[in-house]
Design an enzyme around this catalytic site. Structure first.
Site, PDB file in Angstrom:
ATOM      1  N   ARG A  47      26.456  38.750  45.629  1.00 35.89           N
ATOM      2  CA  ARG A  47      27.674  38.690  44.919  1.00 35.89           C
ATOM      3  C   ARG A  47      28.609  37.584  46.160  1.00 35.89           C
ATOM      4  O   ARG A  47      28.300  37.861  47.068  1.00 35.89           O
ATOM      5  CB  ARG A  47      28.288  39.840  44.964  1.00 35.89           C
ATOM      6  CG  ARG A  47      29.758  39.547  44.297  1.00 35.89           C
ATOM      7  CD  ARG A  47      30.494  40.701  43.979  1.00 35.89           C
ATOM      8  NE  ARG A  47      29.622  41.306  42.779  1.00 35.89           N
ATOM      9  CZ  ARG A  47      30.457  42.176  41.673  1.00 35.89           C
ATOM     10  NH1 ARG A  47      31.682  43.097  41.631  1.00 35.89           N
ATOM     11  NH2 ARG A  47      30.056  42.932  40.993  1.00 35.89           N
ATOM     12  N   HIS A  95      28.233  35.767  35.482  1.00 34.16           N
ATOM     13  CA  HIS A  95      28.159  37.275  35.745  1.00 34.16           C
ATOM     14  C   HIS A  95      26.812  37.749  34.488  1.00 34.16           C
ATOM     15  O   HIS A  95      27.040  38.525  34.033  1.00 34.16           O
ATOM     16  CB  HIS A  95      28.878  38.147  35.560  1.00 34.16           C
ATOM     17  CG  HIS A  95      29.065  39.844  35.914  1.00 34.16           C
ATOM     18  ND1 HIS A  95      28.347  39.984  36.808  1.00 34.16           N
ATOM     19  CD2 HIS A  95      30.051  40.329  36.323  1.00 34.16           C
ATOM     20  CE1 HIS A  95      28.106  40.986  37.213  1.00 34.16           C
ATOM     21  NE2 HIS A  95      29.586  41.366  36.956  1.00 34.16           N
ATOM     22  N   GLN A 106      25.655  41.457  33.689  1.00 36.93           N
ATOM     23  CA  GLN A 106      26.598  41.781  33.426  1.00 36.93           C
ATOM     24  C   GLN A 106      26.352  41.937  31.742  1.00 36.93           C
ATOM     25  O   GLN A 106      25.893  42.079  31.305  1.00 36.93           O
ATOM     26  CB  GLN A 106      28.187  41.435  33.823  1.00 36.93           C
ATOM     27  CG  GLN A 106      29.496  41.808  32.868  1.00 36.93           C
ATOM     28  CD  GLN A 106      29.707  43.451  33.380  1.00 36.93           C
ATOM     29  OE1 GLN A 106      29.838  43.888  34.347  1.00 36.93           O
ATOM     30  NE2 GLN A 106      29.823  44.571  31.970  1.00 36.93           N
ATOM     31  N   ASP A 115      39.141  39.962  29.573  1.00 34.56           N
ATOM     32  CA  ASP A 115      38.350  40.486  31.349  1.00 34.56           C
ATOM     33  C   ASP A 115      39.565  40.389  31.887  1.00 34.56           C
ATOM     34  O   ASP A 115      40.671  39.239  31.195  1.00 34.56           O
ATOM     35  CB  ASP A 115      36.834  39.344  31.692  1.00 34.56           C
ATOM     36  CG  ASP A 115      37.171  40.124  32.945  1.00 34.56           C
ATOM     37  OD1 ASP A 115      37.582  40.962  33.888  1.00 34.56           O
ATOM     38  OD2 ASP A 115      36.451  39.133  33.956  1.00 34.56           O
ATOM     39  N   CYS A 155      33.846  44.069  31.212  1.00 32.90           N
ATOM     40  CA  CYS A 155      33.188  44.494  32.038  1.00 32.90           C
ATOM     41  C   CYS A 155      33.753  45.973  33.424  1.00 32.90           C
ATOM     42  O   CYS A 155      32.500  46.269  33.892  1.00 32.90           O
ATOM     43  CB  CYS A 155      32.290  43.319  32.524  1.00 32.90           C
ATOM     44  SG  CYS A 155      34.312  42.002  32.875  1.00 32.90           S
ATOM     45  N   ARG A 211      24.647  49.708  32.900  1.00 32.68           N
ATOM     46  CA  ARG A 211      24.660  48.211  34.049  1.00 32.68           C
ATOM     47  C   ARG A 211      23.578  49.047  34.681  1.00 32.68           C
ATOM     48  O   ARG A 211      21.472  48.401  34.827  1.00 32.68           O
ATOM     49  CB  ARG A 211      25.393  48.265  34.986  1.00 32.68           C
ATOM     50  CG  ARG A 211      26.640  47.961  34.224  1.00 32.68           C
ATOM     51  CD  ARG A 211      27.157  45.840  33.998  1.00 32.68           C
ATOM     52  NE  ARG A 211      26.199  45.206  35.059  1.00 32.68           N
ATOM     53  CZ  ARG A 211      27.259  45.326  36.084  1.00 32.68           C
ATOM     54  NH1 ARG A 211      28.233  45.254  36.059  1.00 32.68           N
ATOM     55  NH2 ARG A 211      26.929  44.411  37.176  1.00 32.68           N
TER      56      ARG A 211
HETATM   57  N1  NVA Z   1      35.895  37.898  35.850  1.00 32.84           N
HETATM   58  C1  NVA Z   1      36.291  38.736  36.798  1.00 32.84           C
HETATM   59  C2  NVA Z   1      35.028  40.244  36.692  1.00 32.84           C
HETATM   60  C3  NVA Z   1      34.739  41.358  38.029  1.00 32.84           C
HETATM   61  C4  NVA Z   1      33.314  42.334  37.465  1.00 32.84           C
HETATM   62  C5  NVA Z   1      35.843  38.855  38.918  1.00 32.84           C
HETATM   63  O1  NVA Z   1      35.239  38.179  38.733  1.00 32.84           O
HETATM   64  O2  NVA Z   1      36.573  39.249  39.261  1.00 32.84           O
HETATM   65  N1   CP Z   2      32.097  45.186  36.243  1.00 31.39           N
HETATM   66  C1   CP Z   2      31.346  44.414  37.466  1.00 31.39           C
HETATM   67  O1   CP Z   2      30.903  44.069  37.537  1.00 31.39           O
HETATM   68  O2   CP Z   2      32.732  45.656  38.210  1.00 31.39           O
HETATM   69  P1   CP Z   2      32.259  45.433  39.662  1.00 31.39           P
HETATM   70  O3   CP Z   2      32.935  44.895  40.002  1.00 31.39           O
HETATM   71  O4   CP Z   2      32.790  46.974  40.146  1.00 31.39           O
HETATM   72  O5   CP Z   2      31.107  45.432  40.261  1.00 31.39           O
END
Ligand code: NVA
Ligand code: CP
Length: 303
Positions: A100, A127, A130, A218, A258, A286
């Site tokens: 990540r 993502h 997800q 989101d 998500c 997931r």
């Molecule tokens: N769009 C959000 C998703 C988190 C799972 C982010 O990138 O922070």
């Molecule tokens: N939805 C998701 O990826 O959650 P986290 O940021 O908690 O991993």
């Protein structure tokens, strides 16, 4: 044999996704098998995570493997060791890398220098774990998903971009309502349209949600955009998913997010906790879908 990475939903065909979904259903019924026995998978996190981290850790353990979490800030990565050096070191110790990070080019660099499969656990652009999992959850609810419309309300962010990729591969119609200036990535959109995807981007959330089988949203500010919170709150103020908006969706429509969610911002408490919300199911799946992804990329998908 050349290794394969999972950086985007476009790395999979519709048929391969079908096989992953089948395995995910099997994993949910019991244990996923021990295809990771004797293997180590490193999880590199340059951003915070709850669901992704724990579902990968638990999934790898359920498959007999050993998960190792590397928090970038407490490693030499945080002190500036080049990513291409880290990639070769991790690939020497481990059988796969889950990552990540921020810029999508970072995960591409990791994949280029690591000789083991790299799996995208979120970048600023995409993502895929997800959204693959979300499509699995939705496909279990909707008989013929490719004949229905999915709505996205709010920021044209990483999750939205992956939904665009999913629409291109799986064939459902996707309508995205985004404020001006917050549309999805142009290159992602164009590639999907070139592949024949039925995607429309608009500004009015009601137009996107009308007759949709799923209404997705989101957060308004993603990780890394913390200093834009005030300007985004203003730009997105008319993009909240509430009962009125859910009312224009199809009678069998579900609400998807998500998570983590900001109640009172992108979604109301009523909708998030209401009977049409499938957010907990999404989060749980997931685990099973990522187990199936690991199984596929570590065992089957080598060209
Ligand atoms: N769009 C959000 C998703 C988190 C799972 C982010 O990138 O922070
Ligand atoms: N939805 C998701 O990826 O959650 P986290 O940021 O908690 O991993």
């Amino acid at each position: 044999m050349k290794k394969k990475d999972f950086l985007s939903i476009l790395d999979l065909t519709r048929e391969e996704i079908g096989r992953i979904f089948e395995k995910a259903r099997e994993n949910r019924r019991g244990m996923p098998g021990r295809s990771l026995a004797g293997k180590a998978v490193v999880l590199v996190f340059e951003k915070a995570s709850t669901r992704t981290r724990i579902s990968f850790e638990v999934g790898i353990a359920r498959m007999g493997g050993h998960p190792v979490v590397l928090a970038a800030e407490s490693s030499q990565m945080g002190r500036g060791e080049p990513l291409k050096d880290t990639a070769r070191i991790l690939a020497g110790y481990c059988d796969a890398i889950v990552m990540r990070t921020f810029e999508h080019t970072r995960i591409e660099e990791m994949a280029f220098f690591a000789r083991v499969p790299v799996i995208n656990a979120l970048t600023d652009l995409l993502h895929p774990c997800q959204v693959l999992s979300d499509c699995f959850t939705l496909s279990e609810r909707v008989v013929n998903l490719s004949a229905r419309k999915v709505a996205w309300i709010g920021d044209g962010n990483n999750v939205a971009n992956s939904w665009i990729n999913a629409a291109a591969v799986l064939g459902f119609e996707l309508a995205l309502a985004c404020p001006k200036g917050y549309e999805p990535d142009e290159a992602v959109l164009q590639a999907a349209r070139r592949a024949g995807a039925r995607i429309s981007v608009m500004q009015d959330p009601r137009d996107a949600a009308r007759d949709a089988v799923a209404v997705n949203t989101d957060v308004w500010a993603s990780m890394g955009q913390e200093n834009e919170v005030p300007s985004r709150a203003k730009a997105f103020s008319s993009y909240q998913v509430d009962e009125v908006l859910m009312g224009v969706a199809a009678p069998d429509a579900v609400f998807m997010h998500c998570l983590p969610a900001h109640r009172g911002e992108e979604v109301t408490e009523d909708v998030l906790e209401g009977p049409r919300s499938i957010v907990w199911e999404q989060a749980l799946n997931r685990l099973y879908v990522q187990e199936a992804i690991l199984d596929y990329f570590l065992r089957e998908k080598k060209e």
